[in-house]
Write an enzyme that holds these catalytic residues in place. Structure first.
Site, PDB file in Angstrom:
ATOM      1  CG  ASP A  93      62.583  91.401 108.616  1.00 54.25           C
ATOM      2  OD1 ASP A  93      62.507  90.403 107.863  1.00 54.25           O
ATOM      3  OD2 ASP A  93      63.219  91.371 109.679  1.00 54.25           O
ATOM      4  CG  ASP A  96      65.816  90.018 104.704  1.00 50.31           C
ATOM      5  OD1 ASP A  96      66.625  90.845 105.154  1.00 50.31           O
ATOM      6  OD2 ASP A  96      65.060  89.323 105.406  1.00 50.31           O
ATOM      7  CG  ASP A 128      68.926  80.350 108.085  1.00 53.50           C
ATOM      8  OD1 ASP A 128      68.315  80.444 107.000  1.00 53.50           O
ATOM      9  OD2 ASP A 128      68.589  80.982 109.112  1.00 53.50           O
TER      10      ASP A 128
HETATM   11  P1  ATP Z   1      62.050  86.639 110.540  1.00 54.38           P
HETATM   12  O1  ATP Z   1      62.421  87.933 109.878  1.00 54.38           O
HETATM   13  O2  ATP Z   1      60.637  86.239 110.385  1.00 54.38           O
HETATM   14  O3  ATP Z   1      62.522  86.557 111.961  1.00 54.38           O
HETATM   15  P2  ATP Z   1      63.930  85.558 108.643  1.00 54.38           P
HETATM   16  O4  ATP Z   1      64.163  84.142 108.183  1.00 54.38           O
HETATM   17  O5  ATP Z   1      63.523  86.544 107.623  1.00 54.38           O
HETATM   18  O6  ATP Z   1      62.874  85.459 109.826  1.00 54.38           O
HETATM   19  P3  ATP Z   1      66.107  87.322 109.166  1.00 54.38           P
HETATM   20  O7  ATP Z   1      66.952  87.429 110.396  1.00 54.38           O
HETATM   21  O8  ATP Z   1      65.269  88.471 108.751  1.00 54.38           O
HETATM   22  O9  ATP Z   1      65.223  86.034 109.396  1.00 54.38           O
HETATM   23  O10 ATP Z   1      67.091  86.899 107.994  1.00 54.38           O
HETATM   24  C1  ATP Z   1      66.748  86.978 106.627  1.00 54.38           C
HETATM   25  C2  ATP Z   1      67.342  85.803 105.855  1.00 54.38           C
HETATM   26  O11 ATP Z   1      68.779  85.821 105.959  1.00 54.38           O
HETATM   27  C3  ATP Z   1      66.943  84.432 106.370  1.00 54.38           C
HETATM   28  O12 ATP Z   1      65.698  84.024 105.855  1.00 54.38           O
HETATM   29  C4  ATP Z   1      68.088  83.585 105.854  1.00 54.38           C
HETATM   30  O13 ATP Z   1      67.930  83.298 104.478  1.00 54.38           O
HETATM   31  C5  ATP Z   1      69.275  84.499 106.017  1.00 54.38           C
HETATM   32  N1  ATP Z   1      69.953  84.323 107.317  1.00 54.38           N
HETATM   33  C6  ATP Z   1      69.675  84.988 108.465  1.00 54.38           C
HETATM   34  N2  ATP Z   1      70.482  84.586 109.461  1.00 54.38           N
HETATM   35  C7  ATP Z   1      71.306  83.651 108.946  1.00 54.38           C
HETATM   36  C8  ATP Z   1      72.381  82.866 109.467  1.00 54.38           C
HETATM   37  N3  ATP Z   1      72.743  82.963 110.732  1.00 54.38           N
HETATM   38  N4  ATP Z   1      73.004  82.013 108.621  1.00 54.38           N
HETATM   39  C9  ATP Z   1      72.638  81.929 107.316  1.00 54.38           C
HETATM   40  N5  ATP Z   1      71.637  82.625 106.778  1.00 54.38           N
HETATM   41  C10 ATP Z   1      70.974  83.495 107.559  1.00 54.38           C
HETATM   42 MG    MG Z   2      63.272  88.564 107.924  1.00 49.06          MG
END
Ligand code: ATP
Ligand code: MG
Length: 425
Positions: free
Chosen positions: A51, A53, A131
């Site tokens: 996805d 962001d 994170d």
């Molecule tokens: P994917 O979408 O491939 O599962 P992602 O890293 O993009 O991995 P998302 O859940 O889409 O995960 O979150 C987007 C972003 O938001 C992350 O890359 C991170 O920067 C931030 N993020 C998500 N969850 C947390 C958390 N629990 N604590 C701090 N930052 C977070």
């Molecule tokens: Mg993501």
């Protein structure tokens, strides 16, 4: 630090055009706007982002004023969802970690968990509240550069998952970050930086502070990331498996057939990864049915020893095992119903030749139950081979083909819309 376009491979054509429209609309309205998080990380690694962001300095109300197709969501932190047909893109305003001088109890619960997360900040603040370093890179679509405030690029190249800030504190604030570290490490084949890895083991107990509903979502993501076998191993070596699946952990450690149950789980993970790769559908019920099969057998035996009849013992055990698991992870009812169906069909499917073949075959969960039977056989229960063979043959028999074509006709004519394949929903 700014990484210029010459130092990476990301090009605008890799990015969903709707995302680019959102970025430019925000920029034309005078705001900063960047692609951030997993999408930048994955694009840099030449992977397809799950996805996108988007992060901006525009406040939620300002975002809404720019887009007609926008809805604001969230209480703890307001986010904008922008709709393009069936696609939704999330736009978040830059946020900061909480100021050091804020009294800890204002923002943290007794267990040290983050209760509020709603202070706006600059891009640098936003990077540090994320994170991991590899998740804190910002892609600028205007000059194709990447902004790196935390050393994310070094860690992307070095293949390291490094927690931003003090790992112990960040895991206390939000224990789900421990599962995220494991999933990311498995998916990217990156190592978790040693100190953080130790702190996961230290803080594994705290995972149970996370809400059971969120844990269900995270477990599904962990097992469906395409590298579930790797996830599973990391999950166990970091002691999180035992905290989230105490009953399964118990059978894997103590049961005389522990090797068999372990092989069942591992085989199921291999199949899951293959299905992810082939983009086939997956049903969470199947995963939980596999994870809890060992505890179920143990409980049935226990209840029979107490004097319950086999059928009664099985039903009681199913109820108890699911209820115990629900105390930690909230498996939605639509899945626990399917788990029960898969389990309850095992005994009838073991019979061959099967006089009730027709009615069993017609059950909506037949396929899932047959796959489960096969998995049990492949994991070392060779006594099931004749049953599996019998059902494999039955499925290509004229009778089965007739049933299937009548079923398809029924669907076409708008009668009962029952799915034949239990794994398809
Ligand atoms: P994917 O979408 O491939 O599962 P992602 O890293 O993009 O991995 P998302 O859940 O889409 O995960 O979150 C987007 C972003 O938001 C992350 O890359 C991170 O920067 C931030 N993020 C998500 N969850 C947390 C958390 N629990 N604590 C701090 N930052 C977070
Ligand atoms: Mg993501």
């Amino acid at each position: 630090m700014r990484i210029t376009r010459k130092e990476h491979q990301i090009s605008l054509s890799d990015i969903n055009p709707n995302v680019l429209t959102i970025l430019t609309s925000l920029q034309e309205a005078g705001h900063q706007a960047y692609l951030v998080g997993g999408s930048v990380r994955d694009l840099f690694l030449n992977l397809t982002p799950k996805d996108y962001d988007i992060a901006t300095d525009a406040r939620p109300e300002e975002i809404r004023a720019i887009f007609r197709n926008c809805r604001l969501i969230g209480k703890r932190f307001r986010l904008a969802h922008i709709f393009f047909g069936r696609d939704i893109f999330e736009v978040a305003t830059f946020r900061a970690n909480h100021p050091e001088d804020e009294t800890p109890d204002a923002r943290l619960s007794e267990a040290g968990m983050l209760l509020r997360d709603n202070i706006y900040g600059s891009l640098a603040d936003d990077a540090w509240r994320r994170d991991f370093t590899v998740n804190a890179l910002y892609f600028d679509n205007q000059d194709l550069s990447i902004l790196d405030h935390t050393g994310g690029m070094r860690d992307l190249k070095g293949q390291v998952i490094r927690v931003l800030g003090d790992p112990a504190m960040r895991f206390k604030e939000d224990p789900v970050r421990m599962l995220r570290a494991i999933r990311l490490s498995a998916k990217l084949k990156f190592v978790i930086e040693e100190h953080a890895s130790q702190e996961i083991i230290h803080n594994a107990d705290r995972i149970r502070y996370a809400s059971p509903a969120r844990l269900f979502d995270e477990i599904i993501k962990l097992f469906y990331c395409g590298e579930s076998l790797r996830s599973l191993h990391l999950f166990r070596t970091h002691h999180l498996f035992g905290k989230l699946f105490p009953q399964s952990d118990h059978t894997l450690v103590n049961h005389e057939k522990s090797e068999y149950f372990w092989s069942l789980i591992q085989k199921s993970c291999e199949n899951t990864d293959a299905r992810v790769q082939q983009k086939l559908s997956l049903n969470p019920a199947f995963l939980f049915a596999v994870l809890l099969w060992g505890p179920l057998q143990e409980k049935i035996k226990e209840l029979q020893a107490e004097g319950h009849r086999p059928y009664q013992a099985t039903q009681l055990a199913i109820h108890k095992v699911i209820r115990n698991q629900q105390a930690v992870i909230n498996i939605p009812k639509r899945f626990t119903t399917i788990m029960q169906e898969i389990w309850n069909m095992q005994h009838p499917l073991e019979k061959y030749p099967n006089k009730k073949a027709r009615s069993l075959f017609l059950r909506p969960r037949f396929r899932a139950a047959y796959d489960f039977l096969m998995l049990r056989m492949e994991s070392g229960d060779s006594s099931l081979k004749p049953s599996v063979d019998w059902w494999t043959k039955y499925q290509s028999s004229p009778e089965a083909k007739l049933i299937l074509s009548a079923h398809r006709e029924g669907i076409k004519n708008g009668s009962k819309n029952v799915r034949k394949d239990g794994t398809e929903e």
